[in-house]
Design an enzyme around this catalytic site. Sequence first.
Site, PDB file in Angstrom:
ATOM      1  N   GLU A 146       0.847  -1.197   0.000  1.00  0.00           N
ATOM      2  CA  GLU A 146       0.000   0.000   0.000  1.00  0.00           C
ATOM      3  C   GLU A 146       0.882   1.246   0.000  1.00  0.00           C
ATOM      4  O   GLU A 146       2.066   1.150   0.327  1.00  0.00           O
ATOM      5  CB  GLU A 146      -0.881  -0.004   1.260  1.00  0.00           C
ATOM      6  CG  GLU A 146      -1.773  -1.212   1.287  1.00  0.00           C
ATOM      7  CD  GLU A 146      -2.776  -1.184   2.421  1.00  0.00           C
ATOM      8  OE1 GLU A 146      -2.691  -0.271   3.279  1.00  0.00           O
ATOM      9  OE2 GLU A 146      -3.638  -2.061   2.420  1.00  0.00           O
ATOM     10  N   PRO A 147       0.294   2.416  -0.301  1.00  0.00           N
ATOM     11  CA  PRO A 147       1.112   3.624  -0.349  1.00  0.00           C
ATOM     12  C   PRO A 147       1.937   3.815   0.928  1.00  0.00           C
ATOM     13  O   PRO A 147       3.101   4.184   0.865  1.00  0.00           O
ATOM     14  CB  PRO A 147       0.088   4.755  -0.502  1.00  0.00           C
ATOM     15  CG  PRO A 147      -1.184   4.112  -0.935  1.00  0.00           C
ATOM     16  CD  PRO A 147      -1.098   2.644  -0.680  1.00  0.00           C
ATOM     17  N   GLY A 150       4.929  -0.866   2.765  1.00  0.00           N
ATOM     18  CA  GLY A 150       5.567  -1.801   1.845  1.00  0.00           C
ATOM     19  C   GLY A 150       6.318  -2.877   2.612  1.00  0.00           C
ATOM     20  O   GLY A 150       5.957  -4.048   2.583  1.00  0.00           O
ATOM     21  N   GLN A 299      45.142  -5.741 -16.443  1.00  0.00           N
ATOM     22  CA  GLN A 299      44.574  -6.259 -15.194  1.00  0.00           C
ATOM     23  C   GLN A 299      43.430  -5.383 -14.675  1.00  0.00           C
ATOM     24  O   GLN A 299      42.526  -5.877 -14.012  1.00  0.00           O
ATOM     25  CB  GLN A 299      45.666  -6.383 -14.137  1.00  0.00           C
ATOM     26  CG  GLN A 299      46.585  -7.565 -14.409  1.00  0.00           C
ATOM     27  CD  GLN A 299      47.568  -7.828 -13.283  1.00  0.00           C
ATOM     28  OE1 GLN A 299      47.681  -7.044 -12.343  1.00  0.00           O
ATOM     29  NE2 GLN A 299      48.263  -8.939 -13.378  1.00  0.00           N
ATOM     30  N   GLY A 360      32.100   4.190 -23.133  1.00  0.00           N
ATOM     31  CA  GLY A 360      30.975   4.993 -23.629  1.00  0.00           C
ATOM     32  C   GLY A 360      29.944   4.178 -24.381  1.00  0.00           C
ATOM     33  O   GLY A 360      28.741   4.458 -24.310  1.00  0.00           O
ATOM     34  N   GLU A 383      10.037  -7.592  -3.624  1.00  0.00           N
ATOM     35  CA  GLU A 383      10.037  -8.903  -2.921  1.00  0.00           C
ATOM     36  C   GLU A 383      10.902  -8.834  -1.669  1.00  0.00           C
ATOM     37  O   GLU A 383      11.597  -9.794  -1.329  1.00  0.00           O
ATOM     38  CB  GLU A 383      10.519 -10.019  -3.845  1.00  0.00           C
ATOM     39  CG  GLU A 383       9.609 -10.214  -5.034  1.00  0.00           C
ATOM     40  CD  GLU A 383       8.853 -11.524  -5.052  1.00  0.00           C
ATOM     41  OE1 GLU A 383       9.024 -12.352  -4.143  1.00  0.00           O
ATOM     42  OE2 GLU A 383       8.070 -11.703  -6.004  1.00  0.00           O
ATOM     43  N   GLU A 387      17.401  -4.435   3.065  1.00  0.00           N
ATOM     44  CA  GLU A 387      17.363  -4.291   4.524  1.00  0.00           C
ATOM     45  C   GLU A 387      16.431  -5.334   5.141  1.00  0.00           C
ATOM     46  O   GLU A 387      16.733  -5.896   6.208  1.00  0.00           O
ATOM     47  CB  GLU A 387      16.903  -2.871   4.907  1.00  0.00           C
ATOM     48  CG  GLU A 387      17.894  -1.765   4.556  1.00  0.00           C
ATOM     49  CD  GLU A 387      17.949  -1.444   3.053  1.00  0.00           C
ATOM     50  OE1 GLU A 387      16.980  -1.753   2.328  1.00  0.00           O
ATOM     51  OE2 GLU A 387      18.982  -0.894   2.604  1.00  0.00           O
TER      52      GLU A 387
HETATM   53  C1  LIG Z   1       8.696  -2.401  -9.714  1.00  0.00           C
HETATM   54  C2  LIG Z   1       7.989  -2.833  -8.478  1.00  0.00           C
HETATM   55  C3  LIG Z   1       7.076  -3.877  -8.534  1.00  0.00           C
HETATM   56  C4  LIG Z   1       6.367  -4.259  -7.393  1.00  0.00           C
HETATM   57  N1  LIG Z   1       5.410  -5.245  -7.497  1.00  0.00           N
HETATM   58  C5  LIG Z   1       4.629  -5.498  -6.417  1.00  0.00           C
HETATM   59  C6  LIG Z   1       3.528  -6.420  -6.523  1.00  0.00           C
HETATM   60  O1  LIG Z   1       3.286  -7.030  -7.568  1.00  0.00           O
HETATM   61  N2  LIG Z   1       2.746  -6.610  -5.434  1.00  0.00           N
HETATM   62  C7  LIG Z   1       2.965  -5.972  -4.250  1.00  0.00           C
HETATM   63  O2  LIG Z   1       2.210  -6.189  -3.315  1.00  0.00           O
HETATM   64  N3  LIG Z   1       4.004  -5.102  -4.111  1.00  0.00           N
HETATM   65  C8  LIG Z   1       4.827  -4.840  -5.168  1.00  0.00           C
HETATM   66  N4  LIG Z   1       5.873  -3.959  -5.050  1.00  0.00           N
HETATM   67  C9  LIG Z   1       6.122  -3.308  -3.767  1.00  0.00           C
HETATM   68  C10 LIG Z   1       7.387  -3.771  -3.083  1.00  0.00           C
HETATM   69  O3  LIG Z   1       7.188  -5.040  -2.532  1.00  0.00           O
HETATM   70  C11 LIG Z   1       7.772  -2.713  -2.036  1.00  0.00           C
HETATM   71  O4  LIG Z   1       8.239  -1.581  -2.755  1.00  0.00           O
HETATM   72  C12 LIG Z   1       8.823  -3.175  -1.078  1.00  0.00           C
HETATM   73  O5  LIG Z   1       8.314  -4.172  -0.236  1.00  0.00           O
HETATM   74  C13 LIG Z   1       9.371  -2.040  -0.204  1.00  0.00           C
HETATM   75  O6  LIG Z   1       8.356  -1.274   0.341  1.00  0.00           O
HETATM   76  P1  LIG Z   1       8.392   0.315   0.182  1.00  0.00           P
HETATM   77  O7  LIG Z   1       8.748   0.618  -1.215  1.00  0.00           O
HETATM   78  O8  LIG Z   1       7.121   0.848   0.716  1.00  0.00           O
HETATM   79  O9  LIG Z   1       9.592   0.805   1.090  1.00  0.00           O
HETATM   80  P2  LIG Z   1       9.513   1.129   2.666  1.00  0.00           P
HETATM   81  O10 LIG Z   1       8.940  -0.029   3.405  1.00  0.00           O
HETATM   82  O11 LIG Z   1       8.868   2.459   2.876  1.00  0.00           O
HETATM   83  O12 LIG Z   1      11.055   1.244   3.006  1.00  0.00           O
HETATM   84  C14 LIG Z   1      11.821   2.417   2.701  1.00  0.00           C
HETATM   85  C15 LIG Z   1      13.264   2.125   3.092  1.00  0.00           C
HETATM   86  O13 LIG Z   1      13.340   1.816   4.506  1.00  0.00           O
HETATM   87  C16 LIG Z   1      13.961   0.555   4.668  1.00  0.00           C
HETATM   88  N5  LIG Z   1      13.375  -0.147   5.821  1.00  0.00           N
HETATM   89  C17 LIG Z   1      12.067  -0.443   6.023  1.00  0.00           C
HETATM   90  N6  LIG Z   1      11.927  -1.115   7.175  1.00  0.00           N
HETATM   91  C18 LIG Z   1      13.162  -1.269   7.692  1.00  0.00           C
HETATM   92  C19 LIG Z   1      13.695  -1.888   8.872  1.00  0.00           C
HETATM   93  N7  LIG Z   1      12.891  -2.499   9.757  1.00  0.00           N
HETATM   94  N8  LIG Z   1      15.029  -1.843   9.083  1.00  0.00           N
HETATM   95  C20 LIG Z   1      15.855  -1.222   8.194  1.00  0.00           C
HETATM   96  N9  LIG Z   1      15.412  -0.615   7.068  1.00  0.00           N
HETATM   97  C21 LIG Z   1      14.099  -0.644   6.824  1.00  0.00           C
HETATM   98  C22 LIG Z   1      13.684  -0.196   3.371  1.00  0.00           C
HETATM   99  O14 LIG Z   1      14.612  -1.231   3.183  1.00  0.00           O
HETATM  100  C23 LIG Z   1      13.841   0.915   2.357  1.00  0.00           C
HETATM  101  O15 LIG Z   1      15.209   1.123   2.104  1.00  0.00           O
HETATM  102  C24 LIG Z   1       6.606  -3.585  -6.166  1.00  0.00           C
HETATM  103  C25 LIG Z   1       7.561  -2.556  -6.107  1.00  0.00           C
HETATM  104  C26 LIG Z   1       8.235  -2.171  -7.238  1.00  0.00           C
HETATM  105  C27 LIG Z   1       9.219  -1.029  -7.123  1.00  0.00           C
END
Ligand SMILES: Cc1cc2nc3c(=O)[nH]c(=O)nc-3n(C[C@H](O)[C@H](O)[C@H](O)COP(=O)(O)OP(=O)(O)OC[C@H]3O[C@@H](n4cnc5c(N)ncnc54)[C@H](O)[C@@H]3O)c2cc1C
Length: 398
Positions: A146-147, A150, A299, A360, A383, A387
């Site tokens: 969700e927004p 994640g 190398q 390039g 997936e 982190e």
């Molecule tokens: C191209 C793409 C395809 C996707 N496809 C799907 C899909 O088909 N279905 C679906 O449900 N989702 C999908 N997603 C969502 C994806 O699973 C999430 O983007 C992902 O789980 C991370 O969530 P977030 O982007 O909200 O990041 P956030 O959870 O907001 O995290 C932001 C940052 O904080 C870090 N962070 C968060 N928690 C912790 C912690 N406890 N300790 C340390 N660091 C932390 C994260 O690693 C990240 O660097 C997709 C995303 C993308 C970009």
Amino acid sequence: MDFSEPSEAVQIKSALDDFIEQEVAPLEQEHDRFLSKDYERHIVDETHRQVEEYREIQETIRKQSVEAGFYGMGMPEEVGGGGVDVLTRALVAEHLANRPPGFHDAILGGAGGPTPILLACDEQQREEYLEPLMAGEVTTCFALTEPAHGSDPHYMESTAEKDGDEWVIDGNKYWITNGPYADFAMVFARTSGEPGDYEGISAFLVDADNPGCSVERIHRTMGLTPGGQCELRFDNCRVGEHQVLGEIDRGFQTAMNWIGGGRINIAASSVGRAQFLLDLAVDYARDREVFGKPIGHRQGISFQLADLATEIEQVRQLYRYAAWKIDHGERARKEESMAKLKGAELYNEAADVAMQVHGGSGFMKDRPIERDYRTARVFRIFEGTDEIQRRTIARELI
Ligand SMILES: Cc1cc2nc3c(=O)[nH]c(=O)nc-3n(C[C@H](O)[C@H](O)[C@H](O)COP(=O)(O)OP(=O)(O)OC[C@H]3O[C@@H](n4cnc5c(N)ncnc54)[C@H](O)[C@@H]3O)c2cc1C
């Protein structure tokens, strides 16, 4: 210890090569603008949706793949799958990824194709959803993120409330792969408990044409195939009791039980991509002469290639070990996450090395490297981010 590949994997890989040559390559030649340096401009229209012609190619390959017995190869035979083990499925993923960009992604279906999560289907759901999916007639999507949530989807804000014999789903799902084209979605929503509880989340099978379910907008991405991700909106979306997937309140566990196999496939695909990029770089290093001799004789270049080849082998053995453990009924949470973490890093490193070796010319769109350079980055995010993989590994240690 036996490091040889299972003979089934060797046979499938060879059959896949024939299939690609006979069925996929002619389509790639006929529709080569979808693979040209302007591919992004051709694949989507002005609303960022993939054009009908491109979707039809995907469908054609999908159906041919069903007929040839490749589609759903990791699903059990009882539901019409190939019944191959996790290791074989991953070896095939590596093999398929080790090719120039093409239409072969549709062969196994990716995020829109068969997934073991759907083994939680009851009789009626198998007939209504799983069978057409296995037949390549429909596609699906996995709607969890969700927004605002994640990495912590169990804090989700989407809800499903019981109203008579229906469930009413409300909420938004973000970045859902194949969301714009899926015929039905696997949607996760809170049915009881508090934000942060793992229990109390349920999974629903929602038809794309179900009133209240809509594609809000198509997201634009840095890499991958354009037009693949979208925001899905559920607004007073009513579904019947027969659309609950698995046990009510236990949908999150259902999804998490299967996520490990997905992580292994990502690691395997990363190895395939990295090998492809290494081979390109090796060829270039042999041919490109600067200061009077091939750059591969320096190398500064050859050690980059040696390091990359070593890292590829490390991750290859790591994902194979994780898959082997699962196939032998052992817990492999740590190894799955290690493989996904290192696979994603490897793919990024390989794209970087390949570009550096090419100088390039690697930066130009005439070569496939810049596309990988952009796409590799998301492997460290979806997936489960790097982190989150480290968090899982640490939890298994401590
Ligand atoms: C191209 C793409 C395809 C996707 N496809 C799907 C899909 O088909 N279905 C679906 O449900 N989702 C999908 N997603 C969502 C994806 O699973 C999430 O983007 C992902 O789980 C991370 O969530 P977030 O982007 O909200 O990041 P956030 O959870 O907001 O995290 C932001 C940052 O904080 C870090 N962070 C968060 N928690 C912790 C912690 N406890 N300790 C340390 N660091 C932390 C994260 O690693 C990240 O660097 C997709 C995303 C993308 C970009």
